[in-house]
Design a protein around this motif. Structure first.
Motif, short mmCIF file in Angstrom:
data_model
loop_
_atom_site.label_atom_id
_atom_site.label_comp_id
_atom_site.label_asym_id
_atom_site.label_seq_id
_atom_site.Cartn_x
_atom_site.Cartn_y
_atom_site.Cartn_z
N ASP A 22 0.82 -1.20 0.00
CA ASP A 22 0.00 0.00 0.00
C ASP A 22 0.86 1.25 0.00
OD1 ASP A 22 -2.30 -1.53 -0.01
OD2 ASP A 22 -2.58 -1.40 2.17
N ALA A 23 1.91 1.26 0.81
CA ALA A 23 2.78 2.42 0.89
C ALA A 23 3.49 2.66 -0.45
CB ALA A 23 3.81 2.23 2.01
N ILE A 24 3.91 1.59 -1.09
CA ILE A 24 4.60 1.71 -2.38
C ILE A 24 3.63 2.16 -3.46
CG2 ILE A 24 5.74 0.39 -4.21
CD1 ILE A 24 6.95 -1.34 -1.91
N ASN A 25 2.44 1.60 -3.49
CA ASN A 25 1.47 1.95 -4.52
C ASN A 25 0.95 3.38 -4.40
OD1 ASN A 25 1.58 -0.50 -5.88
ND2 ASN A 25 0.01 -1.42 -4.59
N LYS A 26 1.00 3.95 -3.21
CA LYS A 26 0.54 5.32 -3.01
C LYS A 26 1.50 6.34 -3.61
CE LYS A 26 -2.24 4.50 1.08
NZ LYS A 26 -2.39 4.71 2.52
N HIS A 27 2.75 5.96 -3.79
CA HIS A 27 3.73 6.88 -4.38
C HIS A 27 3.61 6.82 -5.90
CE1 HIS A 27 5.48 6.52 -0.38
NE2 HIS A 27 6.00 7.69 -0.63
N ASP A 28 3.63 7.98 -6.51
CA ASP A 28 3.56 8.05 -7.97
C ASP A 28 4.98 8.01 -8.51
OD1 ASP A 28 2.62 8.32 -10.54
OD2 ASP A 28 2.48 10.50 -10.43
N LEU A 29 5.46 6.83 -8.78
CA LEU A 29 6.83 6.67 -9.25
C LEU A 29 6.85 6.38 -10.74
CD1 LEU A 29 8.15 4.38 -6.39
CD2 LEU A 29 8.43 6.83 -6.62
N ASN A 30 7.80 6.99 -11.42
CA ASN A 30 7.97 6.71 -12.84
C ASN A 30 8.91 5.52 -13.01
OD1 ASN A 30 6.44 8.90 -13.53
ND2 ASN A 30 8.16 10.27 -13.73
N ASP A 31 8.53 4.62 -13.89
CA ASP A 31 9.46 3.56 -14.22
C ASP A 31 10.13 3.92 -15.55
OD1 ASP A 31 7.49 3.05 -16.08
OD2 ASP A 31 7.00 1.06 -15.37
N MET A 32 10.99 3.06 -16.04
CA MET A 32 11.74 3.37 -17.25
C MET A 32 10.83 3.59 -18.45
SD MET A 32 14.87 3.81 -16.66
CE MET A 32 15.45 3.84 -18.34
N VAL A 33 9.74 2.85 -18.55
CA VAL A 33 8.83 2.99 -19.68
C VAL A 33 8.22 4.40 -19.67
CG1 VAL A 33 6.71 2.15 -20.74
CG2 VAL A 33 8.35 0.53 -19.81
N ASP A 34 7.80 4.87 -18.49
CA ASP A 34 7.24 6.22 -18.39
C ASP A 34 8.25 7.28 -18.82
OD1 ASP A 34 4.83 5.22 -17.39
OD2 ASP A 34 5.50 5.37 -15.31
N ILE A 35 9.49 7.10 -18.43
CA ILE A 35 10.53 8.06 -18.77
C ILE A 35 10.79 8.06 -20.27
CG2 ILE A 35 12.98 8.60 -18.48
CD1 ILE A 35 12.67 7.47 -15.59
N ILE A 36 10.85 6.88 -20.87
CA ILE A 36 11.10 6.78 -22.31
C ILE A 36 9.94 7.37 -23.09
CG2 ILE A 36 11.36 5.16 -24.24
CD1 ILE A 36 12.92 3.35 -22.24
N VAL A 37 8.70 7.07 -22.70
CA VAL A 37 7.53 7.61 -23.39
C VAL A 37 7.52 9.13 -23.28
CG1 VAL A 37 5.01 7.76 -23.30
CG2 VAL A 37 6.11 5.54 -23.18
N GLY A 38 7.82 9.67 -22.12
CA GLY A 38 7.88 11.12 -21.94
C GLY A 38 8.94 11.76 -22.81
N THR A 39 10.10 11.12 -22.91
CA THR A 39 11.19 11.64 -23.73
C THR A 39 10.81 11.64 -25.20
OG1 THR A 39 12.79 10.81 -22.11
CG2 THR A 39 13.64 11.37 -24.30
#
Length: 47
Positions: A22-39
């Motif tokens: 629950d604590a981990i899922n509450k944080h909005d963390l970017n993974d590598m896919v999110d970073i690549i898509v944003g780039t």
């Protein structure tokens, strides 16, 4: 010498697995896919 009574006062039990999830899922963390898509999206805007 170690003061065990004092050390026990500082002790905090670790989270249970479900609480940790629950604590981990509450944080909005970017993974590598999110970073690549944003780039890629930023590069498309520039072109």
């Amino acid at each position: 010498m170690i003061d065990f009574e004092n050390e026990l006062k500082k002790f905090h039990p670790s989270l249970e697995v479900s609480d940790a999830e629950d604590a981990i899922n509450k944080h909005d963390l970017n993974d590598m896919v999110d970073i690549i898509v944003g780039t890629v999206q930023e590069n498309k805007k520039e072109d």
